[in-house]
Design a protein around this motif. Structure first.
Motif, PDB file in Angstrom:
ATOM      1  N   ARG A   1       1.223  -0.608   0.261  1.00 20.01           N
ATOM      2  CA  ARG A   1       0.370  -0.747   0.233  1.00 20.01           C
ATOM      3  C   ARG A   1       0.999   1.503  -0.011  1.00 20.01           C
ATOM      4  NH1 ARG A   1      -3.630  -1.195   4.260  1.00 20.01           N
ATOM      5  NH2 ARG A   1      -5.096  -2.756   3.629  1.00 20.01           N
TER       6      ARG A   1
ATOM      7  N   LEU B   1      -3.113   8.437  -1.613  1.00 24.90           N
ATOM      8  CA  LEU B   1      -3.716   8.452  -0.297  1.00 24.90           C
ATOM      9  C   LEU B   1      -5.235   8.526  -1.914  1.00 24.90           C
ATOM     10  CD1 LEU B   1      -5.378   8.660   1.686  1.00 24.90           C
ATOM     11  CD2 LEU B   1      -4.821  11.418   1.623  1.00 24.90           C
TER      12      LEU B   1
ATOM     13  N   PHE C   1      24.994   8.471   5.592  1.00 20.96           N
ATOM     14  CA  PHE C   1      24.364   9.348   6.442  1.00 20.96           C
ATOM     15  C   PHE C   1      25.339   9.322   7.939  1.00 20.96           C
ATOM     16  CE2 PHE C   1      21.221   9.281  10.138  1.00 20.96           C
ATOM     17  CZ  PHE C   1      19.866  10.089   8.847  1.00 20.96           C
TER      18      PHE C   1
ATOM     19  N   CYS D   1      21.613  13.479   0.055  1.00 20.74           N
ATOM     20  CA  CYS D   1      21.358  13.809   0.131  1.00 20.74           C
ATOM     21  C   CYS D   1      19.596  12.522  -0.896  1.00 20.74           C
ATOM     22  CB  CYS D   1      20.088  14.515   0.529  1.00 20.74           C
ATOM     23  SG  CYS D   1      18.444  14.676   0.336  1.00 20.74           S
TER      24      CYS D   1
ATOM     25  N   TYR E   1      18.517   4.246  -1.361  1.00 23.31           N
ATOM     26  CA  TYR E   1      17.463   3.411   0.044  1.00 23.31           C
ATOM     27  C   TYR E   1      16.400   3.628  -0.262  1.00 23.31           C
ATOM     28  CZ  TYR E   1      15.873   2.589   4.188  1.00 23.31           C
ATOM     29  OH  TYR E   1      15.121   2.246   5.270  1.00 23.31           O
TER      30      TYR E   1
ATOM     31  N   LEU F   1      13.415  16.391   2.335  1.00 27.85           N
ATOM     32  CA  LEU F   1      14.533  15.919   2.708  1.00 27.85           C
ATOM     33  C   LEU F   1      16.053  16.779   2.927  1.00 27.85           C
ATOM     34  CD1 LEU F   1      14.058  12.725   1.135  1.00 27.85           C
ATOM     35  CD2 LEU F   1      14.427  13.113   3.610  1.00 27.85           C
TER      36      LEU F   1
ATOM     37  N   PHE G   1      16.867  18.733   5.728  1.00 31.54           N
ATOM     38  CA  PHE G   1      16.553  17.608   7.252  1.00 31.54           C
ATOM     39  C   PHE G   1      18.270  17.380   7.296  1.00 31.54           C
ATOM     40  CE2 PHE G   1      17.145  13.279   7.996  1.00 31.54           C
ATOM     41  CZ  PHE G   1      16.762  12.703   9.477  1.00 31.54           C
TER      42      PHE G   1
ATOM     43  N   LEU H   1       9.932  19.987  11.027  1.00 32.10           N
ATOM     44  CA  LEU H   1       9.143  19.862   9.805  1.00 32.10           C
ATOM     45  C   LEU H   1       8.769  18.562   9.534  1.00 32.10           C
ATOM     46  CD1 LEU H   1       8.192  22.983   8.192  1.00 32.10           C
ATOM     47  CD2 LEU H   1       6.845  21.991   9.312  1.00 32.10           C
ATOM     48  N   PRO H   2      10.519  18.148   8.669  1.00 34.04           N
ATOM     49  CA  PRO H   2      10.788  16.646   8.354  1.00 34.04           C
ATOM     50  C   PRO H   2       9.908  15.369   9.656  1.00 34.04           C
ATOM     51  CG  PRO H   2      12.472  18.326   8.130  1.00 34.04           C
ATOM     52  CD  PRO H   2      11.312  18.712   9.304  1.00 34.04           C
TER      53      PRO H   2
ATOM     54  N   VAL I   1       3.508   8.852   6.070  1.00 34.52           N
ATOM     55  CA  VAL I   1       3.032   7.138   5.968  1.00 34.52           C
ATOM     56  C   VAL I   1       1.091   6.613   6.796  1.00 34.52           C
ATOM     57  CG1 VAL I   1       3.993   4.877   7.372  1.00 34.52           C
ATOM     58  CG2 VAL I   1       6.273   6.941   6.604  1.00 34.52           C
TER      59      VAL I   1
ATOM     60  N   LEU J   1      -1.135   8.223   6.411  1.00 35.18           N
ATOM     61  CA  LEU J   1      -2.029   8.554   5.540  1.00 35.18           C
ATOM     62  C   LEU J   1      -1.625   7.674   3.555  1.00 35.18           C
ATOM     63  CD1 LEU J   1      -1.740  12.618   4.714  1.00 35.18           C
ATOM     64  CD2 LEU J   1      -3.620  11.456   5.968  1.00 35.18           C
ATOM     65  N   LEU J   2      -0.478   7.109   3.564  1.00 37.13           N
ATOM     66  CA  LEU J   2      -0.253   6.213   2.787  1.00 37.13           C
ATOM     67  C   LEU J   2      -0.488   4.937   2.842  1.00 37.13           C
ATOM     68  CD1 LEU J   2       2.970   7.053   0.954  1.00 37.13           C
ATOM     69  CD2 LEU J   2       0.303   7.548   0.599  1.00 37.13           C
TER      70      LEU J   2
ATOM     71  N   ALA K   1      12.546  13.312  29.028  1.00 41.17           N
ATOM     72  CA  ALA K   1      12.167  12.604  26.656  1.00 41.17           C
ATOM     73  C   ALA K   1      11.733  11.011  27.339  1.00 41.17           C
ATOM     74  CB  ALA K   1      13.824  12.322  26.516  1.00 41.17           C
TER      75      ALA K   1
ATOM     76  N   LEU L   1       9.390   9.360  25.271  1.00 41.33           N
ATOM     77  CA  LEU L   1       9.262   8.255  24.540  1.00 41.33           C
ATOM     78  C   LEU L   1       8.383   6.866  24.862  1.00 41.33           C
ATOM     79  CD1 LEU L   1      13.223   8.962  23.967  1.00 41.33           C
ATOM     80  CD2 LEU L   1      11.205   8.209  22.033  1.00 41.33           C
TER      81      LEU L   1
ATOM     82  N   GLN M   1       5.121   5.523  14.114  1.00 35.75           N
ATOM     83  CA  GLN M   1       6.560   4.619  13.505  1.00 35.75           C
ATOM     84  C   GLN M   1       8.122   6.015  13.166  1.00 35.75           C
ATOM     85  OE1 GLN M   1       7.230   3.590   9.879  1.00 35.75           O
ATOM     86  NE2 GLN M   1       5.449   2.450  10.586  1.00 35.75           N
ATOM     87  N   ILE M   2       8.489   5.624  14.405  1.00 33.48           N
ATOM     88  CA  ILE M   2      10.427   6.255  15.866  1.00 33.48           C
ATOM     89  C   ILE M   2      11.090   6.500  14.950  1.00 33.48           C
ATOM     90  CG2 ILE M   2      11.350   6.553  17.214  1.00 33.48           C
ATOM     91  CD1 ILE M   2       9.745   4.450  18.713  1.00 33.48           C
ATOM     92  N   PHE M   3      11.036   5.391  13.592  1.00 33.04           N
ATOM     93  CA  PHE M   3      12.141   6.087  12.651  1.00 33.04           C
ATOM     94  C   PHE M   3      12.238   5.981  11.403  1.00 33.04           C
ATOM     95  CE2 PHE M   3      13.249   1.880  15.765  1.00 33.04           C
ATOM     96  CZ  PHE M   3      14.085   3.395  15.804  1.00 33.04           C
TER      97      PHE M   3
ATOM     98  N   GLU N   1      13.463   9.071  10.566  1.00 35.06           N
ATOM     99  CA  GLU N   1      15.566   9.214  10.753  1.00 35.06           C
ATOM    100  C   GLU N   1      16.078   8.597   9.794  1.00 35.06           C
ATOM    101  OE1 GLU N   1      14.825   9.366  15.310  1.00 35.06           O
ATOM    102  OE2 GLU N   1      16.184  10.565  13.613  1.00 35.06           O
ATOM    103  N   THR N   2      15.697   8.504   9.132  1.00 32.44           N
ATOM    104  CA  THR N   2      16.313   7.633   8.165  1.00 32.44           C
ATOM    105  C   THR N   2      15.678   8.085   6.189  1.00 32.44           C
ATOM    106  OG1 THR N   2      14.631   5.325   8.161  1.00 32.44           O
ATOM    107  CG2 THR N   2      16.901   5.518   8.516  1.00 32.44           C
TER     108      THR N   2
END
Lengths: 290, 272
Positions: A7, A12, A206, A260, A267, B94, B97, B150-151, B159, B161-162, B252, B256, B266-268, B271-272
């Motif tokens: 999905r 959306l 990264f 980036c 990735y 991005l 970020f 913002l990121p 994530v 919404l999709l 913190a 957490l 979705q913590i990560f 991050e990536t």
């Protein structure tokens, strides 16, 4: 899990967004990108003044950056620290990720959370802890402790990236290598690592960028002569706001942009990556057969 | 277990011992060598410290709220785009970020400063002696924090919404619901886990902020992390620095735990 991955690639549903939403979104895009754009004209400005718009255009500030020893020294220090801690972080992160994902013992979730815990502690706390620690050992201000601190900072990031990729690697490939008599280190080195190449590139880049830009830990741990570029920049913004900063900012933004884009291409946690990985796995097994 | 050993040993030496040292410095009296709460008492009985604590909480939550208001439309707009276009557009989110916080802070000094871009525009349109103070106060801090965070709110919401089932939206549409109604009765309620995850992530990150309040804020915008710096580098009071960072880490930690308990968090993702 597979379902949500399927999905994720879609869009959306429903009607296209209202015009107001589109305007707000594009205004926010502009806000996000504005700082990166504003420094470009500033970087071609003239000596010793921050003034928008710059009154005359020249390459003076770039020359200043490349030929003034303080800026170059701190840049090389940053590169050195970033390369060393990235290398250490990739080794520690990849092995730890492999150990956690392929583990069968109980409490592996707890152990995983424990190893990722530096991610959740504010950097200032890590910085203070290391500061007191190294000060008591008399190591404070050396490049060695900078690298130790940065390695702790970047390793969990590498781990997260490699763990995500490892879940897409078929454990049967490793099992096959083991039945054919390969030891666990040999299997890891010759079967798993090659399959993880995209994740290692991503994680490594990264980690390099995170370390290169890191301020708080460096600010506490660096001493006279071991200052990194961000520490020098911080001091400069606090004390004088040197115009050279705009030239440096443009160069750093370019570096961030390149990394980036590479990471965004490499990735992709969609199933496409998964397909590519299994595709590579097939060719890999074929070559080992012959 | 074998492969985990190198990093585990490394963490023991470079993470657990330093964390233990902070606890030791914060809880053990320097004179008597006994367990004590005296440093914590000193923290909670001084107006200045309490004010900084309050500023930290206030900035974190105000920042998170503004970030949410600014970030949700971005996530929603991105979610509506076809995958390829979305990938290109997400570079807008991005790139900042990946950009160094110092570059961003310096750029905001240039944008918001007295002879900066915003004031130049104002003077251009409104006359020579016009100017607003946007820097070295709470406004400057908010600009920096919203931009920086913002990121971290866009991606958890995106994530979410999709992952929403498109059939729900189609069903609402077929039954004749308007766009606004679909959003408030289907999309938005379903995205609440993403919103909460994003907000908690932002709050945790803002609480430990050091650079933004220091470079874009004024004297009264000092936050906990700056107080740690002040006690280590200016007054050389390690005990108080340790107390402040223990409080910061506990705060913190509380958020957490809340984050980890959120289903679908979705913590990560960011991050990536």
């Amino acid at each position: 899990m597979a379902d949500s991955n399927l999905r994720r690639v879609e869009t959306l549903g429903g009607l296209p967004p209202a015009r107001g939403t589109v305007w707000v979104a594009w205004f926010m895009f502009f806000f996000l990108i504005a700082p990166s754009l504003i420094i470009i004209p500033m970087s071609f400005g003239d000596l010793n003044e921050i003034y928008f718009p710059p009154r005359s255009l020249s390459l003076f500030l770039y020359r200043e950056y490349f030929f003034e020893s303080v800026w170059m020294e701190t840049t090389f220090q940053s590169i050195k620290v970033a390369i060393l801690s990235t290398m250490a972080g990739m080794f520690l992160g990849a092995t730890a990720a492999y150990g956690i994902v392929r583990a069968t013992f109980r409490g592996k979730k707890m152990l995983g959370a424990l190893l990722l815990s530096p991610l959740f502690v504010p950097n200032i706390v890590i910085a203070l802890g290391l500061y007191i620690y190294f000060a008591r050992m008399g190591l404070q201000g050396t490049t060695f402790c900078l690298v130790l601190g940065h390695t702790l900072f970047v390793t969990p990031f590498v781990m997260v990236v490699v763990m995500a990729a490892l879940r897409g690697v078929d454990p049967n490939l490793e099992a096959a290598a083991k039945t054919m008599g390969a030891g666990r280190i040999y299997t890891f080195r010759r079967v798993t690592l090659p399959l993880l190449r995209p994740a290692l590139v991503t994680g490594g880049l990264f980690a390099f960028l995170m370390s290169f830009d890191e301020l708080v830990i460096s600010f506490f741990l660096s001493g006279f002569g071991t200052q990194t570029l961000p520490v020098k920049m911080y001091d400069s913004i606090v004390l004088e706001i040197s115009p050279v900063l705009s030239a440096i900012s443009v160069l750093l933004t370019l570096l961030a942009f390149v990394i980036c884009v590479i990471i965004t291409i490499f990735y992709n946690p969609d199933r496409r990556t998964r397909l590519r990985l299994t595709g590579e796995a097939e060719t890999e097994t074929k070559t080992t057969e012959t | 277990m074998f492969f985990v050993t190198p990093f585990l040993i490394y963490m023991g030496i470079v993470f657990f011992i330093p964390v233990g040292l902070i606890l030791f410095t914060g809880f053990v009296s320097e004179e008597t060598g006994q367990f004590t709460f005296e440093y914590f008492q000193a923290f909670f009985t001084q107006g200045l410290y309490l004010r900084v604590l309050w500023t930290t909480i206030e900035v974190s939550f105000m920042g998170a709220l503004i970030v949410l208001l600014c970030g949700y439309p971005i996530a929603y707009y991105l979610a509506k785009q076809p995958p390829k276009r979305r990938m290109y557009l997400s570079l807008f989110v991005l790139l900042p970020f990946y950009t160094s916080i110092l570059v961003k802070s310096f750029a905001f000094v240039v944008i918001l400063g007295h002879s900066g871009a915003v004031n130049w525009l104002l003077r251009f349109f409104l006359g020579e002696d016009f100017g607003v103070q946007l820097l070295y106060n709470r406004i400057g801090v908010m600009f920096g924090i919203v931009h920086d965070m913002l990121p971290f709110i866009v991606f958890p919401i995106l994530v979410n919404l999709l992952a929403q089932n498109p059939a729900l939206h189609r069903a609402a549409e077929i039954m004749g619901a308007s766009r606004t109604r679909i959003f408030w009765q289907v999309t938005f309620p379903l995205s609440l886990p993403g919103i909460f995850a994003g907000i908690l992530l932002v709050v945790v990150r803002v609480m430990g902020q050091f650079v933004t309040p220091s470079l874009l804020g004024g004297r009264t915008d000092i936050m906990m992390a700056n107080l740690v710096d002040f006690h280590v580098n200016d007054v050389l009071d390690w005990n108080m620095a340790a107390v402040i960072s223990i409080l910061l880490a506990v705060m913190a930690g509380v958020f957490l735990v809340a984050l980890a308990r959120l289903r679908g968090a979705q913590i990560f993702g960011a991050e990536t």
